[in-house]
Design a protein around this motif. Structure first.
Motif, PDB file in Angstrom:
ATOM      1  N   GLU A 158      46.149  46.874  38.044  1.00 16.62           N
ATOM      2  CA  GLU A 158      46.053  47.841  39.158  1.00 16.62           C
ATOM      3  C   GLU A 158      44.590  48.158  39.480  1.00 16.62           C
ATOM      4  O   GLU A 158      44.201  48.241  40.639  1.00 16.62           O
ATOM      5  CB  GLU A 158      46.773  49.142  38.774  1.00 16.62           C
ATOM      6  N   LEU A 159      43.802  48.360  38.428  1.00 16.35           N
ATOM      7  CA  LEU A 159      42.398  48.733  38.629  1.00 16.35           C
ATOM      8  C   LEU A 159      41.590  47.576  39.198  1.00 16.35           C
ATOM      9  O   LEU A 159      40.703  47.775  40.028  1.00 16.35           O
ATOM     10  CB  LEU A 159      41.789  49.242  37.320  1.00 16.35           C
ATOM     11  N   PHE A 172      42.504  47.526  42.856  1.00 16.17           N
ATOM     12  CA  PHE A 172      41.924  48.696  43.519  1.00 16.17           C
ATOM     13  C   PHE A 172      40.457  48.451  43.882  1.00 16.17           C
ATOM     14  O   PHE A 172      40.017  48.720  44.998  1.00 16.17           O
ATOM     15  CB  PHE A 172      42.041  49.927  42.599  1.00 16.17           C
ATOM     16  N   GLU A 202      40.140  45.419  46.599  1.00 11.07           N
ATOM     17  CA  GLU A 202      40.501  45.820  47.962  1.00 11.07           C
ATOM     18  C   GLU A 202      39.407  46.643  48.644  1.00 11.07           C
ATOM     19  O   GLU A 202      39.335  46.711  49.862  1.00 11.07           O
ATOM     20  CB  GLU A 202      41.779  46.678  47.925  1.00 11.07           C
ATOM     21  N   ARG A 203      38.633  47.356  47.839  1.00  8.72           N
ATOM     22  CA  ARG A 203      37.562  48.208  48.388  1.00  8.72           C
ATOM     23  C   ARG A 203      36.188  47.545  48.334  1.00  8.72           C
ATOM     24  O   ARG A 203      35.182  48.171  48.653  1.00  8.72           O
ATOM     25  CB  ARG A 203      37.551  49.547  47.628  1.00  8.72           C
ATOM     26  N   TRP A 221      34.475  47.009  45.774  1.00 11.45           N
ATOM     27  CA  TRP A 221      33.675  47.865  44.887  1.00 11.45           C
ATOM     28  C   TRP A 221      33.212  47.128  43.621  1.00 11.45           C
ATOM     29  O   TRP A 221      32.525  47.708  42.783  1.00 11.45           O
ATOM     30  CB  TRP A 221      34.482  49.116  44.473  1.00 11.45           C
TER      31      TRP A 221
END
Lengths: 114, 114, 114, 114
Positions: C7-8, C11, C14-15, C17
Motif C-alpha cells: 500500500e505504501l 501511495f 501515485e504521488r 513522492w
C-alpha cells in the motif's frame, strides 16, 4: 557567545568540515544530540531526574554542550542571532501565555482558546 | 546570556510552571523542539536547505529560539553554565578530532581508531 | 504487514513522492513523527500518561500510525523485513539482558558489566 | 505481529520491567531509538544513504528493530492495534493528499490549502 560562534567556525574550517554542515545536516545532528540527553532520563522518575549522581550529571553536561554546539552552528549558518531570537520568542510567549490565564496549567496556547 | 537565564526563571515562576519543569520533562520538550526544526528540512535537498525563502527562515528562527529556551532552562535546573560547558566540550573535541587526522572526513572519533 | 508495505509503495508512486523518500529523508521524517508522540506526554506525570482522555488517545494513535508508516517505508527502502528484524533483536536482547541479572533494573547492558 | 506483541509482554514481565514502561517513558525510548537511526545518516548525502555498506546496513537494521520494539510496546500499552492504525491513517492521507493535486510536491496538506 560571539566567541563561541567564532571558535566553532574555526573548528569546522580547520577540519574542512564545512562541506558537511548544511542546515539540513546540522538539524539532524541537533536532534540526535537532544535525544542523547533524553536517553539519560527515559527510565527515571521525575524526582530522580532532579537529583542525579555526579557521574550522570557530568555525562549529561557533555550532551547539553553538544546540543549547544550544533544549535550555535545551525543558527550561524542561517544568519540567526541565538540570544536575540530567544529574547524575541520570550516576548511572543508572554503575549500567548498571559500569566493570569495560564497559571499552573501546561497547555499549548492554541488549546487555551478552545 | 545571564539575562536570558533570569528572564526564563521569572517567566516560569509567574506562571507557576516550575512544577512541570523537571529535568526529565525539559529534556522531552527539548527534543520535541529540535524535531520541529528537522521537520522544516526533511524533504529539502542540502542545497535548498542553504537558501531558504524568508518566511521559512522566520519559522525556523522561532523553532531555534524554542530549542535555545528549553536548553537554557534545562541547563539552569541542572546547575550547568551553557557557554562554559560548550567551551569545555570544544577543547575535548580538539583532542578527539585532531585536524591533521580528520580533515574532510565525517566520522565519530571512536571510528578513527578502528 | 506485507499489505502495508505494498500500500505504501503504491501511495508514494501515485504521488511521485519516491524522489523524496531517500533513506536519509525518511529517517528525518521518522524522528519528527516520534517527537510528535513525545509532545503529547511531555508535561504529563507517568500516572496521567497511563489514563489518557479519549480525544488525546485518538490524536496519539494517529501519531503512532505516522511512525509506523515511515518506519515501514524506511525498512522497505533498505530491504529490511521489519518483523524479522524485531524478532532477531529480541533474541539478542535476551542474551544481553538475562532475566536473573537485570530483574527490576533499567540499565543499558554495557552498564551491567561495570 | 500478534506474536511480537506477546513476546514483548513476556520479555518485560520476566524482567519486572513493566514498572518502567509507562507510555511517557516508552515515548522517550522511541524517540531516542529513532534518533539513533538519524545519527547514521546525518553526514551522508542522499545518494550515499541509498547505497550503504553492509556493516552500516546491519547496524541500522538493529536500530530499526529497536524502534519497532518500542513502538509495539507503546501501542500495546495504549490498546492500539499498530497495523490497524497505520491502515486507517493511510485512508485519511489518501483524502488529504489526492494524487492529482500533490503529485511531485512535498508539502503538508495544510499548506496545499494556502
Amino acid at each position: 557567545m560571539e566567541n563561541l560562534v567564532k571558535e566553532l567556525r574555526e573548528f569546522a574550517k580547520e577540519r574542512d568540515w564545512e562541506q558537511f554542515h548544511s542546515p539540513k545536516n546540522l538539524a539532524m545532528a541537533l536532534v540526535v544530540e537532544a535525544a542523547e540527553i533524553v536517553e539519560h532520563f527515559q527510565w527515571l522518575t521525575q524526582e530522580q531526574s532532579k537529583s542525579l549522581p555526579t557521574d550522570k550529571l557530568e555525562e549529561i553536561k557533555a550532551e547539553i554542550a553538544d546540543v549547544m554546539i550544533f544549535l550555535t552552528n545551525l543558527a550561524d549558518k542561517l544568519g540567526i542571532d541565538l540570544l536575540e531570537a530567544a529574547k524575541e520568542k520570550i516576548e511572543k510567549n508572554k503575549k500567548n501565555y498571559p500569566a493570569a490565564k495560564v497559571r499552573g496549567k501546561a497547555l499549548k496556547y492554541t488549546e487555551y482558546k478552545r
